[in-house]
Structures are given as C-alpha cells and as structure tokens.
Design an enzyme around this catalytic site. Structure first.
Site, PDB file in Angstrom:
ATOM      1  N   PRO A  12       0.787  -1.225   0.000  1.00 39.29           N
ATOM      2  CA  PRO A  12       0.000   0.000   0.000  1.00 39.29           C
ATOM      3  C   PRO A  12       0.822   1.279   0.000  1.00 39.29           C
ATOM      4  CG  PRO A  12      -0.149  -1.120   2.120  1.00 39.29           C
ATOM      5  CD  PRO A  12       0.504  -2.072   1.161  1.00 39.29           C
ATOM      6  N   ASN A  13       0.326   2.237  -0.763  1.00 40.33           N
ATOM      7  CA  ASN A  13       0.859   3.601  -0.864  1.00 40.33           C
ATOM      8  C   ASN A  13       2.157   3.710  -1.655  1.00 40.33           C
ATOM      9  OD1 ASN A  13      -1.251   4.871   0.692  1.00 40.33           O
ATOM     10  ND2 ASN A  13      -0.381   3.813   2.457  1.00 40.33           N
ATOM     11  N   ARG A  20       4.923  11.134  -2.493  1.00 36.21           N
ATOM     12  CA  ARG A  20       4.663  10.866  -1.080  1.00 36.21           C
ATOM     13  C   ARG A  20       5.929  11.079  -0.254  1.00 36.21           C
ATOM     14  NH1 ARG A  20       4.652   4.785   1.323  1.00 36.21           N
ATOM     15  NH2 ARG A  20       3.829   5.256   3.389  1.00 36.21           N
ATOM     16  N   TYR A  25      11.124   8.984   1.374  1.00 38.77           N
ATOM     17  CA  TYR A  25      11.104   7.897   0.393  1.00 38.77           C
ATOM     18  C   TYR A  25      11.803   8.223  -0.929  1.00 38.77           C
ATOM     19  CZ  TYR A  25       7.725   5.930   3.650  1.00 38.77           C
ATOM     20  OH  TYR A  25       7.121   5.432   4.772  1.00 38.77           O
ATOM     21  N   ASN A  76       8.223  -5.469  -0.564  1.00 39.06           N
ATOM     22  CA  ASN A  76       8.069  -4.280   0.266  1.00 39.06           C
ATOM     23  C   ASN A  76       6.579  -4.190   0.562  1.00 39.06           C
ATOM     24  OD1 ASN A  76       7.882  -1.866   1.552  1.00 39.06           O
ATOM     25  ND2 ASN A  76       8.952  -0.665  -0.013  1.00 39.06           N
ATOM     26  N   ALA A  79       3.077  -0.597   4.938  1.00 39.82           N
ATOM     27  CA  ALA A  79       2.643  -0.652   6.341  1.00 39.82           C
ATOM     28  C   ALA A  79       2.151  -2.047   6.749  1.00 39.82           C
ATOM     29  CB  ALA A  79       1.564   0.391   6.593  1.00 39.82           C
ATOM     30  N   GLU A 100      13.130  -9.220   2.115  1.00 40.11           N
ATOM     31  CA  GLU A 100      12.292  -8.089   2.534  1.00 40.11           C
ATOM     32  C   GLU A 100      13.036  -6.792   2.228  1.00 40.11           C
ATOM     33  OE1 GLU A 100      11.315  -8.235   6.696  1.00 40.11           O
ATOM     34  OE2 GLU A 100      10.503  -6.197   6.697  1.00 40.11           O
ATOM     35  N   HIS A 102      12.874  -2.331   2.159  1.00 41.16           N
ATOM     36  CA  HIS A 102      12.244  -1.043   2.484  1.00 41.16           C
ATOM     37  C   HIS A 102      13.133   0.075   1.960  1.00 41.16           C
ATOM     38  CE1 HIS A 102       9.399  -3.043   5.101  1.00 41.16           C
ATOM     39  NE2 HIS A 102      10.416  -3.737   5.562  1.00 41.16           N
ATOM     40  N   ARG A 109      13.157   4.915  12.554  1.00 41.65           N
ATOM     41  CA  ARG A 109      11.907   5.676  12.500  1.00 41.65           C
ATOM     42  C   ARG A 109      11.036   5.392  13.739  1.00 41.65           C
ATOM     43  NH1 ARG A 109       9.179   5.139   6.838  1.00 41.65           N
ATOM     44  NH2 ARG A 109       8.047   6.921   7.702  1.00 41.65           N
TER      45      ARG A 109
HETATM   46  C1  DQA Z   1       8.227   1.287   3.876  1.00 41.07           C
HETATM   47  C2  DQA Z   1       8.299   1.516   5.392  1.00 41.07           C
HETATM   48  C3  DQA Z   1       6.953   1.277   6.039  1.00 41.07           C
HETATM   49  O1  DQA Z   1       7.029   1.499   7.438  1.00 41.07           O
HETATM   50  C4  DQA Z   1       5.912   2.218   5.449  1.00 41.07           C
HETATM   51  O2  DQA Z   1       4.644   1.953   6.004  1.00 41.07           O
HETATM   52  C5  DQA Z   1       5.878   2.183   3.974  1.00 41.07           C
HETATM   53  C6  DQA Z   1       7.140   2.138   3.240  1.00 41.07           C
HETATM   54  C7  DQA Z   1       9.563   1.636   3.177  1.00 41.07           C
HETATM   55  O3  DQA Z   1       9.746   1.202   2.039  1.00 41.07           O
HETATM   56  O4  DQA Z   1      10.388   2.357   3.745  1.00 41.07           O
HETATM   57  O5  DQA Z   1       4.826   2.274   3.353  1.00 41.07           O
HETATM   58  O6  DQA Z   1       7.960  -0.087   3.649  1.00 41.07           O
END
Ligand code: DQA
Length: 152
Positions: A12-13, A20, A25, A76, A79, A100, A102, A109
C-alpha cells in the site's frame, strides 16, 4: 531466456512514490524503480514480475500464485509489514526464497515500524538505501538462488 522469475511485490501507498513524503522515500517513482530493477534483473539473468497493490487480499493472492509462477520474492509490504499476519502466513506457505525490502531505515523511525512480521520468514532484510534497496534486494535474491542451485 531468463533462468528464474522473481516476483517484486509492493504494498500500500507505494504507488505514490515520488510525491509521497519525498524526504523519507526519495523522488523516484515506482515506475522509475521498476525500470532500474528490470535493468539489473537482465544483467543477473532474472525475469521480473513487478507488481503493486493497496489491498492485503490481492497481495496474498499474488503470493499464493507465486508458488507456481516464481522462483523467489522481493517484498516491500509497506505498512502491512508491521500489521499483517495473513501476509506472513502466505509467505511462509510459498516456500520460496524471500528478501524483505524497504526504502527507509525502518529501525531509525517510529517505534511502531521497528517490528516486521515479514522478517521471520525472509532470508534477509534490506532497508534504508532508498530506491537502491531494490537493486540490492535483487542482488541478494540472485545470490540465494545461486546458493540453492549449488545445494541441489
Ligand atoms: C516502507 C516503510 C513502512 O514502514 C511504510 O509503512 C511504507 C514504506 C519503506 O519502504 O520504507 O509504506 O515499507
């Protein structure tokens, strides 16, 4: 023809990358990241299946499909990383090498980002290198597949 297929799954997102929170990011869009990943994958002789969804169930369906259609997963989960036991269970069931990834360093964070459900089934975690995290994750999955082929 590429020797293995990697599902690169974005949660998501992540479709909003570029607009964003660029301080956290970066300014690259998800399409930019996909392009760099395709380039790196070609040099590693990997085929990519690059996807994004804002929906937990959709992500689970794709992870289940990956059992048949992929040789490894780079994920990735956004959240959902911090909340989804259902994605964890799907990943555990798929029995593929998992990396995994990010963009941000989740450990630097908010406290609620420090725990990942996914880490327990991943071979390793790469975080904090922005878009480059994805390239490092592809290198890592190529390494895992190489190790696996030597063990077989
Ligand atoms: C994320 C880190 C997560 O905590 C966050 O909710 C994201 C992006 C990252 O790529 O840094 O949506 O996965």
């Amino acid at each position: 023809m590429a020797s293995a297929t990697i599902l690169v799954l974005n949660g998501p997102n992540l479709n909003l990358l570029g607009v964003r929170e660029p301080k956290t990011y970066g300014s690259e869009t998800l399409a930019d990241i996909e392009e760099s990943c395709l380039e790196r994958a070609a040099s590693l002789d990997l085929a990519l299946d690059f996807r994004q969804s804002n929906h937990e169930g959709q992500m689970i369906d794709w992870i289940q499909e990956a059992r048949e259609s992929a040789d490894g997963i780079v994920i990735n989960a956004g959240a959902y990383t911090h909340t989804s036991i259902a994605i964890l269970d799907a990943l555990r069931a798929c029995e593929l090498p998992i990396v995994e990834v990010h963009l941000s360093n989740i450990f630097a964070r908010e406290a609620y980002r420090h725990h990942s459900y996914i880490s327990s089934v991943a071979s390793g975690v790469i975080c904090g290198f922005g878009a480059q995290s994805y390239i490092l994750a592809l290198d890592a999955v190529a390494y895992l597949l190489e190790q696996k082929s030597q063990d077989d």
